[in-house]
Design an enzyme around this catalytic site. Sequence first.
Site, PDB file in Angstrom:
ATOM      1  N   ASP A  34      48.432  38.457  38.915  1.00 31.65           N
ATOM      2  CA  ASP A  34      47.292  37.878  39.658  1.00 31.65           C
ATOM      3  C   ASP A  34      47.376  36.358  39.546  1.00 31.65           C
ATOM      4  O   ASP A  34      48.256  35.826  38.857  1.00 31.65           O
ATOM      5  CB  ASP A  34      45.949  38.435  39.145  1.00 31.65           C
ATOM      6  CG  ASP A  34      44.905  38.542  40.258  1.00 31.65           C
ATOM      7  OD1 ASP A  34      44.583  37.498  40.863  1.00 31.65           O
ATOM      8  OD2 ASP A  34      44.434  39.655  40.534  1.00 31.65           O
ATOM      9  N   HIS A 178      45.401  50.136  61.691  1.00 33.20           N
ATOM     10  CA  HIS A 178      44.472  50.532  60.623  1.00 33.20           C
ATOM     11  C   HIS A 178      43.114  49.917  60.939  1.00 33.20           C
ATOM     12  O   HIS A 178      42.666  48.974  60.313  1.00 33.20           O
ATOM     13  CB  HIS A 178      45.016  50.008  59.287  1.00 33.20           C
ATOM     14  CG  HIS A 178      44.257  50.507  58.096  1.00 33.20           C
ATOM     15  ND1 HIS A 178      43.851  51.806  57.952  1.00 33.20           N
ATOM     16  CD2 HIS A 178      43.850  49.874  56.972  1.00 33.20           C
ATOM     17  CE1 HIS A 178      43.227  51.941  56.792  1.00 33.20           C
ATOM     18  NE2 HIS A 178      43.203  50.788  56.188  1.00 33.20           N
TER      19      HIS A 178
HETATM   20  N1  APR Z   1      48.334  36.096  44.656  1.00 35.58           N
HETATM   21  C1  APR Z   1      48.075  37.178  43.901  1.00 35.58           C
HETATM   22  N2  APR Z   1      46.865  37.748  43.813  1.00 35.58           N
HETATM   23  C2  APR Z   1      45.872  37.205  44.520  1.00 35.58           C
HETATM   24  C3  APR Z   1      46.063  36.080  45.339  1.00 35.58           C
HETATM   25  C4  APR Z   1      47.364  35.512  45.390  1.00 35.58           C
HETATM   26  N3  APR Z   1      47.635  34.446  46.147  1.00 35.58           N
HETATM   27  N4  APR Z   1      44.887  35.780  45.911  1.00 35.58           N
HETATM   28  C5  APR Z   1      43.989  36.683  45.483  1.00 35.58           C
HETATM   29  N5  APR Z   1      44.572  37.555  44.621  1.00 35.58           N
HETATM   30  C6  APR Z   1      43.981  38.644  43.865  1.00 35.58           C
HETATM   31  C7  APR Z   1      42.515  38.391  43.471  1.00 35.58           C
HETATM   32  O1  APR Z   1      42.423  37.454  42.400  1.00 35.58           O
HETATM   33  C8  APR Z   1      42.057  39.789  43.103  1.00 35.58           C
HETATM   34  O2  APR Z   1      42.190  40.062  41.709  1.00 35.58           O
HETATM   35  O3  APR Z   1      43.914  39.838  44.618  1.00 35.58           O
HETATM   36  C9  APR Z   1      43.003  40.706  43.893  1.00 35.58           C
HETATM   37  C10 APR Z   1      42.293  41.615  44.893  1.00 35.58           C
HETATM   38  O4  APR Z   1      41.530  42.499  44.155  1.00 35.58           O
HETATM   39  P1  APR Z   1      40.059  42.982  44.600  1.00 35.58           P
HETATM   40  O5  APR Z   1      39.230  41.792  44.955  1.00 35.58           O
HETATM   41  O6  APR Z   1      39.554  43.915  43.574  1.00 35.58           O
HETATM   42  O7  APR Z   1      40.361  43.745  45.986  1.00 35.58           O
HETATM   43  P2  APR Z   1      40.928  45.241  46.215  1.00 35.58           P
HETATM   44  O8  APR Z   1      39.788  46.187  46.351  1.00 35.58           O
HETATM   45  O9  APR Z   1      41.978  45.526  45.208  1.00 35.58           O
HETATM   46  O10 APR Z   1      41.555  45.079  47.684  1.00 35.58           O
HETATM   47  C11 APR Z   1      42.614  44.199  47.946  1.00 35.58           C
HETATM   48  O11 APR Z   1      43.407  45.544  49.766  1.00 35.58           O
HETATM   49  O12 APR Z   1      42.464  47.313  50.992  1.00 35.58           O
HETATM   50  C12 APR Z   1      42.725  45.950  50.938  1.00 35.58           C
HETATM   51  O13 APR Z   1      40.893  45.092  52.206  1.00 35.58           O
HETATM   52  C13 APR Z   1      41.450  45.163  50.931  1.00 35.58           C
HETATM   53  O14 APR Z   1      42.520  43.093  51.455  1.00 35.58           O
HETATM   54  C14 APR Z   1      41.944  43.839  50.398  1.00 35.58           C
HETATM   55  C15 APR Z   1      43.014  44.241  49.406  1.00 35.58           C
END
Ligand code: APR
Length: 312
Positions: A34, A178
């Site tokens: 992350d 989707h």
């Molecule tokens: N690089 C890596 N991770 C990142 C970046 C990046 N540049 N930017 C954001 N993140 C991380 C966030 O910090 C967060 O921990 O991506 C993670 C996303 O996790 P959640 O907010 O819990 O979202 P989630 O429910 O896992 O969904 C992620 O999948 O289904 C799709 O629409 C949904 O686009 C969303 C994605």
Amino acid sequence: MARKKIALIGAGNIGGELANLCVQKQLGDVILFDIPPKESFAKGKALDLEQASALLGSDAKVTGTSNWADCAGADVLIITAGIPRKPGQSRDDLVGTNVPIIRDVADNAKKHCPNAFMIVISNPLDAMVYELMRRTGKPKSEVVGMAGVLDSARFNLFLARETGASVKDIRSMVLGGHGDDMVPVLSNCTINGVPLTQLIAKDKLDAIVERTRKGGGEIVGLMGTSAYYAPAAASVAMAEAYLYDQKRLLPCAAYLEGEYGYRDFFMGVPCVIGAGGVEKVVEIALTAEEKVMLEKSAASVMSVVEVVKKSS
Ligand code: APR
């Protein structure tokens, strides 16, 4: 033989469940990546999961990190980086936020793990996977989007509940983008070979199609964020098909070069997934009505892809 390496980009809700499934299924060592402000969170999740894996008697490692160098040599990269939907938002509403994120991921993935099979989950899915392929320059066989396996699972579940049949016996495929225009291919749906249309009344079927199309939104409405257990399970099925060369026929977002009459974008179509990645796009016969629905879905996808292209 060295254990396989699976890098999960995004350690949020889906990332955590992906890691859990990889551990449970002992698919290989897991990197839970992350951004720097979330590194400690990723490390904590990884440690918790490693302790769970110790209970399973697994030696697979789970590493939380914000250092892309830790992803080097990954066999599979599963990307959930981005923000999820909030109630009232469509997947397309995420484009402004998630496009810069997928570009950052693409640049790092290209540098650190160029040979990985890449599965995109981030939304709006069909546009995100397009941008990942464009930016990394990877061949179309090595980049795929996860949507159809999830949408088909939702459809299968609702059909099983309605008919009383086992979900194991339902065979269905949901194609197209989707989004709310996705296309459940009713002409190919069966309950163990028996055409679905013989076993369920049209009004019930129509209601199930509608619920499937809005299946993601239903969960966002209930939880305030998007689904994670089923998206993770669907992506792991795709990763397994690749890692174990299963040659599964799965509905996935694949890059189209004339198949179904479409070109230069990703959309959900039946694909053979094996050790070669997306080994083949299978063109199945669709009814006239299904073709019209696919056309509508393709138009929605193309309009979002155009936004992404213009912003590059
Ligand atoms: N690089 C890596 N991770 C990142 C970046 C990046 N540049 N930017 C954001 N993140 C991380 C966030 O910090 C967060 O921990 O991506 C993670 C996303 O996790 P959640 O907010 O819990 O979202 P989630 O429910 O896992 O969904 C992620 O999948 O289904 C799709 O629409 C949904 O686009 C969303 C994605």
